[in-house]
Scaffold this motif. Structure first.
Motif, PDB file in Angstrom:
ATOM      1  N   HIS A  99      81.385  35.396   0.378  1.00  0.00           N
ATOM      2  CA  HIS A  99      80.940  36.327   1.426  1.00  0.00           C
ATOM      3  C   HIS A  99      82.075  37.141   2.034  1.00  0.00           C
ATOM      4  O   HIS A  99      81.832  38.094   2.757  1.00  0.00           O
ATOM      5  CB  HIS A  99      80.236  35.543   2.532  1.00  0.00           C
ATOM      6  N   GLY A 100      83.317  36.752   1.767  1.00  0.00           N
ATOM      7  CA  GLY A 100      84.435  37.545   2.281  1.00  0.00           C
ATOM      8  C   GLY A 100      84.800  37.294   3.736  1.00  0.00           C
ATOM      9  O   GLY A 100      85.717  37.932   4.255  1.00  0.00           O
ATOM     10  N   VAL A 101      84.101  36.382   4.412  1.00  0.00           N
ATOM     11  CA  VAL A 101      84.487  36.080   5.803  1.00  0.00           C
ATOM     12  C   VAL A 101      85.605  35.023   5.750  1.00  0.00           C
ATOM     13  O   VAL A 101      85.391  33.936   5.190  1.00  0.00           O
ATOM     14  CB  VAL A 101      83.290  35.553   6.625  1.00  0.00           C
ATOM     15  N   PRO A 102      86.800  35.340   6.289  1.00  0.00           N
ATOM     16  CA  PRO A 102      87.911  34.394   6.192  1.00  0.00           C
ATOM     17  C   PRO A 102      87.585  33.043   6.828  1.00  0.00           C
ATOM     18  O   PRO A 102      87.087  32.995   7.956  1.00  0.00           O
ATOM     19  CB  PRO A 102      89.048  35.085   6.958  1.00  0.00           C
ATOM     20  N   MET A 103      87.863  31.966   6.101  1.00  0.00           N
ATOM     21  CA  MET A 103      87.592  30.608   6.604  1.00  0.00           C
ATOM     22  C   MET A 103      88.334  30.352   7.913  1.00  0.00           C
ATOM     23  O   MET A 103      87.870  29.615   8.764  1.00  0.00           O
ATOM     24  CB  MET A 103      88.026  29.557   5.566  1.00  0.00           C
ATOM     25  N   GLN A 104      89.478  31.018   8.078  1.00  0.00           N
ATOM     26  CA  GLN A 104      90.244  30.738   9.302  1.00  0.00           C
ATOM     27  C   GLN A 104      89.500  31.245  10.548  1.00  0.00           C
ATOM     28  O   GLN A 104      89.565  30.630  11.610  1.00  0.00           O
ATOM     29  CB  GLN A 104      91.677  31.287   9.190  1.00  0.00           C
ATOM     30  N   PHE A 105      88.756  32.333  10.426  1.00  0.00           N
ATOM     31  CA  PHE A 105      87.951  32.829  11.572  1.00  0.00           C
ATOM     32  C   PHE A 105      86.871  31.808  11.928  1.00  0.00           C
ATOM     33  O   PHE A 105      86.585  31.543  13.094  1.00  0.00           O
ATOM     34  CB  PHE A 105      87.261  34.158  11.241  1.00  0.00           C
ATOM     35  N   ILE A 106      86.265  31.285  10.865  1.00  0.00           N
ATOM     36  CA  ILE A 106      85.168  30.328  11.059  1.00  0.00           C
ATOM     37  C   ILE A 106      85.704  29.048  11.707  1.00  0.00           C
ATOM     38  O   ILE A 106      85.152  28.555  12.696  1.00  0.00           O
ATOM     39  CB  ILE A 106      84.528  30.004   9.690  1.00  0.00           C
TER      40      ILE A 106
END
Ligand code: AKG
Length: 334
Positions: free
Chosen positions: A57-64
């Motif tokens: 999905h391209g959402v960085p794991m670090q943001f999550i």
């Protein structure tokens, strides 16, 4: 005063057991956003389920991970502190009471404006005493990335359906006036539940409903609880996956596609031993937007299934209803 636990039990309902016989039961559509054939599968998933899981999905794991850790800290702080961020009218901390019309769930939550403006005076953020601005940055990073993914999905859908422009749906989320919200739900474990589970009862974390907006993007930790309603009326448990996203079609997208896409009914059941944390971005249109089937999609003499309304009218009507009401019925043509 605390509402009694009995208030949170679901009525007996049909359950689909996807573990017993995997061949006969539907599985949740899986969309790999890095693959070129995803457009076709996306449209199919929106038509058949109104629900799908997204990988790559391209959402960085670090943001999550950052958001999950800040949210966990917040929900484990003393109630008196959390309450300073409430009540959730329209934004802030809420506990068990969902909306103003008598719905309750075994859940605590933070309801936030998804508009990415700096708002340090907002009491919701000021309870993050050490560094209120930091929490806001973490939310902003996360919401920006998830909104981008939501827009990409909406553009793939419009493309595959051959609509007038790729951005017919996504422009509503991108609009400065977009009425989008962001929500973090925390479902505490309920140890008393064990004795009730043996009697086949389920404790409701978040009661059944469809989402009124265009699209919702959900991420949760690895605790199960989310269930979707299938066409035959049974409930199917969604296996959790903390590195993926789950997307559902909202009522407004159902209307804009004149019923081709289905907004999926879903709910969350509580767990007796593990806490569940979920975060959901609800992408909505500007308040003044007229929600109606798109001209470019109608075939031949096809008539609209819905009366005309603006998002303002629909939202108002949803706010004044119970969670489980069929909120679109009021706007259906008979
Ligand atoms: C909602 O907040 O509208 C939900 O459906 C909750 C879903 C979840 O917490 O997983």
């Amino acid at each position: 005063s605390k509402p009694p636990i009995e208030l949170f039990f679901s009525k007996p309902c049909k359950q689909t057991n996807n573990n017993n016989n995997p061949l006969n039961f539907p599985t949740i559509p899986l969309i790999d956003l890095s693959k070129s054939d995803s457009k076709h599968l996306l449209v199919k998933a929106c038509q058949e389920f109104g629900f799908f899981k997204v990988i790559n999905h391209g959402v960085p794991m670090q943001f999550i991970n950052k958001l999950e850790s800040e949210a966990t800290k917040f929900f484990s702080s003393p109630l008196s502190l959390k309450q300073k961020a409430g009540p959730p009218n329209p934004f802030g901390y809420g506990n068990r009471r969902l909306g103003q019309n008598g719905d309750f769930g075994w859940v605590e939550y933070l309801l936030l404006n998804a508009k990415l403006e700096s708002d340090h005076k907002n009491p919701t953020f000021s309870v993050f005493e050490e560094n209120p601005g930091n929490f806001q940055c973490i939310v902003n990073d996360y919401v920006t990335a998830v909104k981008k993914m939501a827009c990409e999905i909406l553009e793939l859908l419009a493309d595959e359906m051959g609509l007038e422009s790729r951005n017919v749906f996504s422009k509503l989320l991108m609009d400065e006036q977009s009425d989008s919200v962001f929500r973090v739900n925390y479902y505490p474990p309920c140890p008393e539940l064990q004795e009730y589970e043996m009697k086949g009862k389920k404790l409701i974390g978040f009661g059944e409903h469809t989402d009124p907006q265009i699209i919702s993007v959900l991420r949760s930790n690895n605790t199960s609880g989310l269930e979707i309603s299938l066409r035959d009326g049974s409930w199917m448990s969604v296996p959790p996956d903390s590195s993926s996203f789950f997307v559902n079609v909202g009522d407004s997208l159902q209307v804009m596609t004149n019923g081709r896409f289905k907004s999926v009914k879903h709910r969350v059941v509580a767990n007796s031993s593990k806490s569940r944390l979920s975060m959901i971005y609800f992408g909505g249109p500007p308040l003044s937007e007229k929600i109606a089937p798109l001209d470019s999609l109608m075939v031949g003499e096809e008539a609209s299934l819905y009366k005309e309304f603006t998002w303002f009218e629909y939202r108002k009507s949803a706010v004044n209803s119970r969670l489980s009401d069929n909120r679109l019925r009021l706007f259906e043509k008979i």
